[in-house]
Write an enzyme that holds these catalytic residues in place. Structure first.
Site, PDB file in Angstrom:
ATOM      1  N   GLU A 136       0.827  -1.207   0.000  1.00 17.16           N
ATOM      2  CA  GLU A 136       0.000   0.000   0.000  1.00 17.16           C
ATOM      3  C   GLU A 136       0.861   1.257   0.000  1.00 17.16           C
ATOM      4  OE1 GLU A 136      -3.570   2.095   2.645  1.00 17.16           O
ATOM      5  OE2 GLU A 136      -2.315   0.542   3.539  1.00 17.16           O
ATOM      6  N   GLU A 233     -12.015   2.913   6.192  1.00 16.11           N
ATOM      7  CA  GLU A 233     -10.911   3.148   7.119  1.00 16.11           C
ATOM      8  C   GLU A 233     -10.856   4.639   7.474  1.00 16.11           C
ATOM      9  OE1 GLU A 233      -6.316   1.606   7.538  1.00 16.11           O
ATOM     10  OE2 GLU A 233      -6.865   2.695   5.734  1.00 16.11           O
TER      11      GLU A 233
END
Length: 251
Positions: A136, A233
């Site tokens: 990521e 998130e």
């Protein structure tokens, strides 16, 4: 559209088993977490079975957080620690039925760091061919000096490792801050994306305000054929329960 609760941020004040139950109670379709290792994997699996929720992913340990570590796998001098963290995460994922592990790169720079990261990712992919390995890109405001700092670098590394189970975690929040042009990047990178996450920009709050219009972004993701849960998130306001009203609008 389906949504996954990231329990690193949502219900983070509760023990992981209670956070999973809370996600189920308000209607999330799945869960994901950051570092679940304080809870035995068998206990987590039991609650997942109880609720019927799948665990989509978890992170490798960051290392010595007090010393500033934010991952280990791109650090040339800490290969053994990095692989131990990978092994630990894969073992936890297998017990809990988690479908993905995010291998954290850490703070580093240079060609040696890239080579180290590539080698460690190849190791992870080989050790767990049934599990998706995720990397990521993180933005420099939230993760200063993090090695993996662009989608372009992530795509290069995925191509170099050349393993079918290595994918990119595309967090719209991070990508908007790093590079912008979120929907075009989604379109281009979709074949190598393994998970998508969302939060408002720049405050990382509920994804119903800020620089990104998620009414448009989520519609475009749906049009591209994405049928897996989107990771939610975001950071709820202190003392507030996660706001589910915006999710109802997008289902």
């Amino acid at each position: 559209m389906k949504f996954s609760a990231n329990l690193g941020f949502l219900w983070a004040d509760r023990p992981l088993p209670d956070a999973i139950r809370a996600a189920k109670a308000v209607g999330f379709d799945a869960v994901e977490c950051h570092w679940p290792y304080d809870v035995p994997a068998e206990e987590t699996r039991s609650v997942l079975d109880e609720t019927g929720l799948a665990m989509l992913g978890l992170n490798t340990r960051r290392g010595d957080v007090e010393a500033g570590d934010n991952g280990l796998s791109a650090l040339c001098h800490r290969r053994e620690e990095a692989r131990a963290a990978i092994d630990e995460a894969l073992a936890y994922a297998r017990v809990t039925g988690s479908s993905a592990v995010h291998v954290m790169a850490g703070k580093s720079r240079g060609t040696a760091s890239k080579s180290t990261f590539v080698d460690n990712l190849a190791y992870a992919c080989e050790q767990a061919k049934e599990i998706t390995i995720l990397i990521e890109p993180l933005n420099p405001h939230n993760a200063p000096d993090y090695y993996l700092n662009s989608t372009g670098l992530a795509a290069e590394i995925i191509a170099e490792v050349n393993a079918p189970n290595l994918k990119m975690m595309f967090d719209c929040y991070h990508v908007q801050i790093i590079e912008g042009d979120v929907t075009r990047r989604l379109e281009t990178l979709l074949p190598i994306i393994g998970h998508i996450q969302i939060a408002s920009v720049p405050d990382r709050g509920v994804p119903d305000h800020g620089e990104l219009d998620y009414s448009y972004v989520l519609k475009r993701i749906h049009e591209l054929g994405w049928d897996r849960p989107i990771g939610v998130e975001y950071l709820p306001d202190e003392g507030e329960q996660p706001d589910m009203l915006w999710i109802a609008r997008h289902r």
